[in-house]
Design a protein around this motif. Sequence first.
Motif, PDB file in Angstrom:
ATOM      1  N   GLY A   1      19.922  13.887 -17.302  1.00 31.89           N
ATOM      2  CA  GLY A   1      18.503  13.660 -17.033  1.00 31.89           C
ATOM      3  C   GLY A   1      17.987  14.746 -16.109  1.00 31.89           C
ATOM      4  O   GLY A   1      18.711  15.665 -15.713  1.00 31.89           O
ATOM      5  N   ASP A   2      16.722  14.637 -15.741  1.00 35.19           N
ATOM      6  CA  ASP A   2      16.106  15.625 -14.857  1.00 35.19           C
ATOM      7  C   ASP A   2      16.848  15.750 -13.530  1.00 35.19           C
ATOM      8  O   ASP A   2      16.958  16.832 -12.972  1.00 35.19           O
ATOM      9  CB  ASP A   2      14.639  15.252 -14.589  1.00 35.19           C
ATOM     10  CG  ASP A   2      13.780  15.351 -15.842  1.00 35.19           C
ATOM     11  OD1 ASP A   2      14.157  16.121 -16.755  1.00 35.19           O
ATOM     12  OD2 ASP A   2      12.738  14.658 -15.901  1.00 35.19           O
ATOM     13  N   LYS A   3      17.374  14.650 -13.022  1.00 37.95           N
ATOM     14  CA  LYS A   3      18.029  14.649 -11.703  1.00 37.95           C
ATOM     15  C   LYS A   3      19.460  15.179 -11.743  1.00 37.95           C
ATOM     16  O   LYS A   3      19.979  15.635 -10.736  1.00 37.95           O
ATOM     17  CB  LYS A   3      18.019  13.232 -11.119  1.00 37.95           C
ATOM     18  CG  LYS A   3      16.628  12.718 -10.834  1.00 37.95           C
ATOM     19  CD  LYS A   3      16.664  11.306 -10.302  1.00 37.95           C
ATOM     20  CE  LYS A   3      15.242  10.807 -10.084  1.00 37.95           C
ATOM     21  NZ  LYS A   3      15.206   9.410  -9.701  1.00 37.95           N
ATOM     22  N   THR A   4      20.112  15.124 -12.896  1.00 32.93           N
ATOM     23  CA  THR A   4      21.536  15.508 -12.959  1.00 32.93           C
ATOM     24  C   THR A   4      21.795  16.802 -13.720  1.00 32.93           C
ATOM     25  O   THR A   4      22.887  17.365 -13.607  1.00 32.93           O
ATOM     26  CB  THR A   4      22.360  14.385 -13.624  1.00 32.93           C
ATOM     27  OG1 THR A   4      21.861  14.163 -14.942  1.00 32.93           O
ATOM     28  CG2 THR A   4      22.311  13.107 -12.805  1.00 32.93           C
ATOM     29  N   ARG A   5      20.827  17.293 -14.453  1.00 31.15           N
ATOM     30  CA  ARG A   5      21.026  18.473 -15.311  1.00 31.15           C
ATOM     31  C   ARG A   5      21.560  19.673 -14.523  1.00 31.15           C
ATOM     32  O   ARG A   5      22.519  20.326 -14.934  1.00 31.15           O
ATOM     33  CB  ARG A   5      19.726  18.825 -16.020  1.00 31.15           C
ATOM     34  CG  ARG A   5      19.877  19.899 -17.071  1.00 31.15           C
ATOM     35  CD  ARG A   5      18.596  20.134 -17.859  1.00 31.15           C
ATOM     36  NE  ARG A   5      17.998  18.918 -18.391  1.00 31.15           N
ATOM     37  CZ  ARG A   5      18.389  18.304 -19.511  1.00 31.15           C
ATOM     38  NH1 ARG A   5      19.377  18.792 -20.214  1.00 31.15           N
ATOM     39  NH2 ARG A   5      17.799  17.204 -19.928  1.00 31.15           N
ATOM     40  N   THR A   6      20.962  19.991 -13.381  1.00 32.24           N
ATOM     41  CA  THR A   6      21.380  21.147 -12.587  1.00 32.24           C
ATOM     42  C   THR A   6      22.821  21.003 -12.107  1.00 32.24           C
ATOM     43  O   THR A   6      23.601  21.962 -12.159  1.00 32.24           O
ATOM     44  CB  THR A   6      20.431  21.342 -11.382  1.00 32.24           C
ATOM     45  OG1 THR A   6      19.101  21.489 -11.879  1.00 32.24           O
ATOM     46  CG2 THR A   6      20.812  22.569 -10.580  1.00 32.24           C
ATOM     47  N   GLU A   7      23.190  19.821 -11.662  1.00 34.70           N
ATOM     48  CA  GLU A   7      24.571  19.585 -11.199  1.00 34.70           C
ATOM     49  C   GLU A   7      25.573  19.808 -12.328  1.00 34.70           C
ATOM     50  O   GLU A   7      26.620  20.426 -12.121  1.00 34.70           O
ATOM     51  CB  GLU A   7      24.714  18.152 -10.670  1.00 34.70           C
ATOM     52  CG  GLU A   7      23.918  17.868  -9.427  1.00 34.70           C
ATOM     53  CD  GLU A   7      23.955  16.384  -9.062  1.00 34.70           C
ATOM     54  OE1 GLU A   7      24.852  15.656  -9.541  1.00 34.70           O
ATOM     55  OE2 GLU A   7      23.078  15.966  -8.286  1.00 34.70           O
TER      56      GLU A   7
ATOM     57  N   THR B   1      17.850  14.565 -23.096  1.00 33.31           N
ATOM     58  CA  THR B   1      18.747  13.585 -22.462  1.00 33.31           C
ATOM     59  C   THR B   1      20.215  14.004 -22.422  1.00 33.31           C
ATOM     60  O   THR B   1      21.040  13.289 -21.854  1.00 33.31           O
ATOM     61  CB  THR B   1      18.656  12.233 -23.195  1.00 33.31           C
ATOM     62  OG1 THR B   1      19.009  12.430 -24.568  1.00 33.31           O
ATOM     63  CG2 THR B   1      17.248  11.650 -23.098  1.00 33.31           C
TER      64      THR B   1
ATOM     65  N   TYR C   1      28.960  11.396 -15.026  1.00 25.91           N
ATOM     66  CA  TYR C   1      27.610  11.592 -15.553  1.00 25.91           C
ATOM     67  C   TYR C   1      27.425  10.862 -16.886  1.00 25.91           C
ATOM     68  O   TYR C   1      26.300  10.559 -17.268  1.00 25.91           O
ATOM     69  CB  TYR C   1      27.314  13.092 -15.742  1.00 25.91           C
ATOM     70  CG  TYR C   1      27.291  13.831 -14.434  1.00 25.91           C
ATOM     71  CD1 TYR C   1      26.155  13.819 -13.618  1.00 25.91           C
ATOM     72  CD2 TYR C   1      28.406  14.528 -13.997  1.00 25.91           C
ATOM     73  CE1 TYR C   1      26.136  14.490 -12.404  1.00 25.91           C
ATOM     74  CE2 TYR C   1      28.391  15.201 -12.782  1.00 25.91           C
ATOM     75  CZ  TYR C   1      27.258  15.180 -11.986  1.00 25.91           C
ATOM     76  OH  TYR C   1      27.246  15.836 -10.785  1.00 25.91           O
TER      77      TYR C   1
END
Length: 180
Positions: A99-105, A123, A146
């Motif tokens: 999602g938007d909050k986990t994509r970078t990680e 998604t 994740y």
Amino acid sequence: MEDDKKRYTLAILVNNRSGVLMRVVGLFSRRGYNIDALSVGETENQKISRITIVVTADRQIVDQIKRQVEKLVDVIRVFEMTEHGSLQRELVLVKIKAGDKTRTEIVEIGEIFKSKIIDVTPTTITMMLTGSLEKLDSFMALIRPYGIVEMSRTGITALERGSRSLIEIGHEEDYGEIEN
């Protein structure tokens, strides 16, 4: 004893003919040996295929497997690929919830392991990664929280270290060193 079991990688050179893979895998099945990983493909010689099988067993069972497989029709030679004497790699494709909050990680973890992003949706992220079993297992442990949507692994494939092919090594064992 369960404690004596470890992973062994066998490279099996066979004539590239219909039904050979079935006979090799059938031997494992009939004897009750579980195959942990399996990969097969044509070699540099179109008449020869290479089957790479990873099995968890004790030393006595592996020696028995090697002897039994060598007796099969169309099997040219069975080699045990040691951890230090061979190069062993696997390919994994993994689709991860992102999602938007986990994509970078997730992307940062992928960069650490030198993965390649091969697909992105709103998604999910799909990554491709190659490496040793230990590297892939470490990657999977970090991304598992994740959420893994889907995963496919090729199984181990291996080559002996050095400049000689397995056919050359096999002939040296049988007939002495090959002259170039």
